[in-house]
Design an enzyme around this catalytic site. Structure first.
Site, PDB file in Angstrom:
ATOM      1  N   LYS A 112       0.826  -1.213   0.000  1.00 57.09           N
ATOM      2  CA  LYS A 112       0.000   0.000   0.000  1.00 57.09           C
ATOM      3  C   LYS A 112       0.854   1.254   0.000  1.00 57.09           C
ATOM      4  O   LYS A 112       0.503   2.243  -0.642  1.00 57.09           O
ATOM      5  CB  LYS A 112      -0.937   0.009   1.212  1.00 57.09           C
ATOM      6  N   LYS A 199      -5.344 -10.137  -5.600  1.00 56.23           N
ATOM      7  CA  LYS A 199      -6.546 -10.290  -4.769  1.00 56.23           C
ATOM      8  C   LYS A 199      -7.674  -9.377  -5.261  1.00 56.23           C
ATOM      9  O   LYS A 199      -7.410  -8.275  -5.741  1.00 56.23           O
ATOM     10  CB  LYS A 199      -6.139  -9.894  -3.338  1.00 56.23           C
ATOM     11  N   LYS A 202     -11.361  -4.339  -2.333  1.00 55.16           N
ATOM     12  CA  LYS A 202     -12.389  -3.306  -2.500  1.00 55.16           C
ATOM     13  C   LYS A 202     -11.818  -1.923  -2.760  1.00 55.16           C
ATOM     14  O   LYS A 202     -12.477  -1.079  -3.330  1.00 55.16           O
ATOM     15  CB  LYS A 202     -13.344  -3.279  -1.307  1.00 55.16           C
TER      16      LYS A 202
END
Ligand code: TYM
Length: 333
Positions: A112, A199, A202
């Site tokens: 991230k 993955k 969301k």
């Protein structure tokens, strides 16, 4: 009775990955067999660039969807993290137990942080993104949690919570239960339909590869029918060599309770596999979407559940956090 705690972060619309990897088991198993708490972890949504109004909207939506999926406030406790101060109180204490090296080794932080830096062209990353796993450990440890039902991507964070609990107990005397992660038998890592080696997340931007819980049936069908597979002819279950097909087989298995290996023998073409998977997902989501619509018409009910949930959660967490404060050397108030 086993104490279960898990959470979901309102950084985007909830996905099929969230449902199959976590929420469905919370509904079918955990709330029935355990003393379970489920939390919309809104503080965690502030660790990346965010719009305050969107976080509020997504927090409300996540709570409504958890209830629509079948969490029953008579069986479990549903609440919002920021309504219970104990999470932030304990997080600071756990920061005094964790090390910066441990934080920098977290895979999700590395991924991230790289993404945030890229987005801001070499810009900064919020400090809270680095310390995020400590807050997550506090979420878990504050409740004397035995089990943390999560998808595969969260197991490293739960391991850290274990390490911190053990370290705290050794240094300052037995205080915390040492938790363990539990995972679903299939679909512990649902992959992006367009990029089956990543993955289904969301917060990602790639909409066509993500099935959202509130996608209309035709949108679900379109996304599944367009899923990336490969140029081989037979349907074989091989996660490494054929990730796209393996992902579809796992989703289908998770929807119908089968096993992906067995299902691969049933299909002769990708077309029929995709069609059946699409229909299985549409049927899986139908009751959740119907109940969601009903609950949206009754926001006072959802608010009431969250208010009661926070009160119960506060009562459970306060004694544990107070004893951690005493153990580490803080004067009782
Ligand atoms: P979050 O919000 O990313 O995801 C919520 C749950 O859904 C699972 N999940 C998946 N499972 C299978 N396939 C996928 N593609 C997929 N995507 C998500 C996650 O593993 C998770 O179980 N850090 C956590 C939230 C959190 C938490 C906690 C969880 C904060 N504090 C304490 C447990 C206990 C997170 O970001 O989950």
């Amino acid at each position: 009775m086993t104490r279960v705690f898990s959470g979901i972060k309102p950084t985007g619309h909830l996905t099929l990955g969230n449902y199959l990897g976590a929420i469905r088991r919370w509904v079918d198993v955990d709330q029935r067999q355990s003393d379970a708490l489920f939390c919309v972890v809104d503080l965690h949504a502030l660790t990346v660039d965010h719009d305050p109004a969107r976080v509020r909207r997504l927090s409300r939506q996540a709570a409504t969807l958890l209830l629509a999926a079948g969490l029953d406030p008579k069986l479990c406790t549903v609440f919002v993290q920021s309504h219970v101060d104990e999470h932030a109180r304990l997080s600071y204490v756990m920061e005094c137990v964790a090390t910066d090296g441990e934080m920098r080794r977290m895979v999700q932080y590395k991924e991230k942080a790289a993404r945030e830096r890229e987005r801001e062209r070499g810009g900064s990353v919020r400090l809270s993104l680095l310390t995020y796993p400590v807050l997550m450990a506090a979420d878990i440890l504050a409740y004397g949690t035995d089990e943390v039902p999560v998808g595969d991507d969260q197991t490293q964070h739960v391991e850290l919570a274990r390490d911190l609990a053990v370290r705290f107990n050794q240094r300052y005397g037995h205080t915390f239960v040492v938790p363990r992660a539990t995972r679903p038998a299939v679909a512990a890592r649902v992959m992006n339909l367009q990029e089956p080696t990543s993955k289904m997340g969301k917060s990602d931007d790639s909409g066509p590869g993500i099935v959202y819980l509130l996608d209309e049936p035709d949108v679900v069908r379109k996304k599944v029918m367009r899923a990336v597979t490969d140029s081989a002819a037979e349907v074989v279950y091989d996660r490494e060599a054929r990730p796209g097909v393996a992902n579809l087989l796992e989703i289908l298995a998770a929807c119908g309770g089968g096993n992906p290996e067995d299902l691969s023998g049933v299909y002769e073409s990708y077309g029929t596999l995709k069609k059946d998977t699409a229909e299985a997902v549409v049927e899986l989501l139908r009751p959740v979407q119907e109940r969601h619509k009903e609950l949206c018409a009754d926001p006072a009910y959802v608010e009431g559940v969250l208010r009661d949930g926070a009160e119960k959660a506060r009562e459970m967490a306060k004694p544990m956090v107070d004893s951690a404060y005493r153990a580490i050397g803080l004067l009782p108030a």
